[in-house]
Design a protein around this motif. Structure first.
Motif, PDB file in Angstrom:
ATOM      1  N   ILE A  43       0.836  -1.203   0.000  1.00  0.00           N
ATOM      2  CA  ILE A  43       0.000   0.000   0.000  1.00  0.00           C
ATOM      3  C   ILE A  43       0.868   1.249   0.000  1.00  0.00           C
TER       4      ILE A  43
ATOM      5  N   ASP B  47       2.299   1.906  -3.459  1.00  0.00           N
ATOM      6  CA  ASP B  47       1.351   1.934  -4.582  1.00  0.00           C
ATOM      7  C   ASP B  47       1.071   3.385  -4.958  1.00  0.00           C
TER       8      ASP B  47
ATOM      9  N   LEU C 211      -2.518   4.191  -6.113  1.00  0.00           N
ATOM     10  CA  LEU C 211      -3.439   4.248  -4.981  1.00  0.00           C
ATOM     11  C   LEU C 211      -3.263   5.555  -4.218  1.00  0.00           C
TER      12      LEU C 211
ATOM     13  N   GLU D 246      -5.016   8.507  -5.762  1.00  0.00           N
ATOM     14  CA  GLU D 246      -6.473   8.520  -5.578  1.00  0.00           C
ATOM     15  C   GLU D 246      -6.848   8.872  -4.136  1.00  0.00           C
TER      16      GLU D 246
ATOM     17  N   ARG E 128      -8.470  -1.174  -1.283  1.00  0.00           N
ATOM     18  CA  ARG E 128      -7.739  -0.707  -2.465  1.00  0.00           C
ATOM     19  C   ARG E 128      -8.640  -0.686  -3.691  1.00  0.00           C
ATOM     20  N   GLU E 129      -9.366  -1.776  -3.907  1.00  0.00           N
ATOM     21  CA  GLU E 129     -10.218  -1.862  -5.087  1.00  0.00           C
ATOM     22  C   GLU E 129     -11.329  -0.817  -5.068  1.00  0.00           C
TER      23      GLU E 129
ATOM     24  N   LEU F  32      -9.773   2.590  -6.037  1.00  0.00           N
ATOM     25  CA  LEU F  32      -9.361   2.697  -7.434  1.00  0.00           C
ATOM     26  C   LEU F  32     -10.532   2.623  -8.402  1.00  0.00           C
TER      27      LEU F  32
END
Length: 396
Positions: free
Chosen positions: A205, A208, A211, A214, A372-373, A376
Motif C-alpha cells: 500500500i 502503490d 493508490l 487517488e 484498495r479496489e 481505485l
C-alpha cells in the motif's frame, strides 16, 4: 438547558455526576440515585444515572482532554463536547426519532446530559454476535438523507448554510481524521499498528503510487468540500440498535464536509461484516448495504423534488449527477476506512476479536484488498450493485 458550572474543567466522579443530575431537576431532590461509569470509548467518560424507585435513567457524558489510547501527551479540544451536543440538536430537528434527546449541556465542563439508550445495543457488538437489526439500514439511510439534505445548499438558504458551516468548524478533530484515515495508513509512520504477517501487504500500500494519488484526491475532497453537516464518525460503534429502533450517537467529529463521507464510513463498517461472514449470514449484511444506499437515494430524491432551493433542481440530469458523485465519493471513503481500520492506529473489533490467527490475518488481507479496489474503482461505480460486485471479486 445550560448548566451553571465552574469556569475551569474538572473531571467528574460518580458522586459529582449524581449531584449534577440533581441540579437539572431531572429527578426529585429526594430521589435515591445510583451512578456507574459505563464508557468504553477512547475520548469520553459516560455516566449512567438511575433512580432506584422508578428505574428512570439518564446519561451524563464528559469529554476527556486527551485520548486514552495515547494519554495526556495527545491533548484534545474540549470544544468537541459542544460540537457533539449541537450536532445532535441540529440533526434532531430532522430525525428526532433517530438521535438521543439532549437535556442539558455545559461547555466549561464539556458535559452533555442526554437520553439513556441502555435498552438498545451497540450495533457493532450486536452484529459481531449475530444479532439481526431489521431496521438498521432503513433508519440509517433515512438519517443520512434527512440530515445531509437539510444542512446542505440544496435545502438551505446560502446565508444559513454558511453560518452553520462556521458554527460547526471543528479543526482539531478534523485533523485527527485527516491523519488517521487519509494520511498515516498510506505511509510508513509510527502510529500504524498491525500484525507482522501484514508487513508485506502494508508495504504494498505504501509503495502503490496509483493508490496514493487517488487517496490524495479523496483527502482533498474531505478538506475542501463543505457540502453538509456530517456526523463525521458514523460507524457501527456510534449506533445503538434494537429490533424496532435505531439511534445515532457520538457526533463529536461533526463538521461541514462532503456528503459521501458519512455514507462511506457507515458502508465500510458493514463491509467488515461481509468479510467475516459466509453464506446467508453474509447476504444479510449485503442486503443492509444495498438498502442503506437505496433508502438514502430515494429519500434524498424526494426531498430534492419537494423541498430543494437549488435553482437548477429541474435541470435534467443534475440530480443524477449529484447522487452519482455521492456514491463514488462514498465508495472511495469506504475504501480508506477499510484500510485505516486494518493497519492504522484505531482498529475494529469485527476483525481484531477473531482469535484464530490465520483466519484473522486472511480477513485483514481481504479488508486491505477490498479497500484498495474500492478506492481505485470508485469512479466506475454506477450503482450499489457495482460496489457489491467489487467486494465479491476481492474475496480471498
Amino acid at each position: 438547558m445550560t448548566l451553571t458550572a465552574p469556569t475551569t474543567y474538572k473531571s467528574l466522579t460518580e458522586e459529582a455526576a449524581i449531584e449534577l443530575a440533581k441540579t437539572i431537576q431531572a429527578f426529585d431532590h429526594k430521589a435515591q440515585l445510583t451512578c456507574r461509569e459505563i464508557g468504553d470509548g477512547n475520548l469520553n467518560y459516560v455516566f449512567q444515572i438511575e433512580e432506584a424507585a422508578t428505574g428512570k435513567r439518564l446519561i451524563i457524558k464528559q469529554a476527556l482532554p486527551y485520548a486514552k489510547v495515547i494519554g495526556e501527551s495527545w491533548p484534545l479540544t474540549l470544544k468537541r463536547a459542544t460540537i457533539e451536543a449541537n450536532v445532535l440538536k441540529k440533526h434532531g430537528e430532522f430525525v428526532p426519532s433517530l438521535v438521543p434527546a439532549v437535556h442539558a449541556t455545559d461547555e466549561a465542563l464539556a458535559i452533555t446530559v442526554m437520553e439513556d439508550l441502555s435498552h438498545l445495543e451497540i450495533a457493532r457488538e450486536g452484529l459481531i454476535n449475530g444479532r439481526q437489526f431489521p431496521r438498521l439500514s432503513q433508519d440509517i439511510g433515512e438519517y443520512l438523507a434527512q440530515t445531509l439534505f437539510h444542512t446542505s445548499d440544496y435545502g438551505l438558504h446560502p446565508f444559513e448554510k454558511k453560518r452553520l458551516a462556521a458554527e460547526f468548524s471543528n479543526p482539531e478533530l478534523c485533523k485527527i481524521t485527516e491523519d488517521l484515515i487519509f494520511t498515516d495508513p498510506f505511509f510508513d509512520v509510527d502510529t500504524n499498528d498491525y500484525e507482522p504477517q501484514l508487513q508485506a501487504a502494508a508495504e504494498a500500500i505504501w509503495n502503490d503510487r496509483k493508490l496514493q494519488l487517488e487517496v490524495a484526491k479523496l483527502k482533498k475532497s474531505f478538506l475542501t468540500e463543505a457540502e453538509a453537516l456530517l456526523h463525521g464518525d458514523l460507524h457501527t460503534g456510534s449506533i445503538f440498535a434494537g429490533p424496532a429502533e435505531t439511534k445515532v450517537i457520538d457526533p463529536e467529529f461533526g463538521f461541514y464536509g462532503p456528503i459521501g463521507f458519512d455514507v462511506g464510513l457507515f458502508l465500510a463498517n458493514l463491509i467488515f461484516q461481509t468479510i467475516t461472514r459466509e453464506g446467508e449470514e453474509r447476504q444479510e449484511i449485503v442486503a443492509h448495504i444495498e438498502k442503506t444506499w437505496e433508502v438514502f437515494a430515494s429519500s434524498f430524491t424526494e426531498l430534492w423534488q419537494t423541498q430543494s432551493v437549488e435553482s437548477f433542481k429541474e435541470t435534467e440530469g443534475y440530480l443524477e449527477y449529484v447522487l452519482g458523485k455521492v456514491l463514488a465519493d462514498a465508495v472511495g471513503f469506504a475504501g480508506c476506512e477499510l484500510i485505516r481500520r486494518t493497519i492504522g492506529l484505531a482498529h475494529v473489533k469485527d476483525l481484531d476479536s477473531i482469535e484464530d490467527n490465520d483466519k484473522r490475518i486472511s480477513f485483514k488481507k481481504q479488508a486491505l484488498q477490498s479497500g484498495r479496489e474500492l478506492i481505485l474503482k470508485r469512479e466506475q461505480t454506477a450503482s450499489i450493485k457495482d460496489l457489491v460486485e467489487i467486494l465479491k471479486e476481492a474475496r480471498i
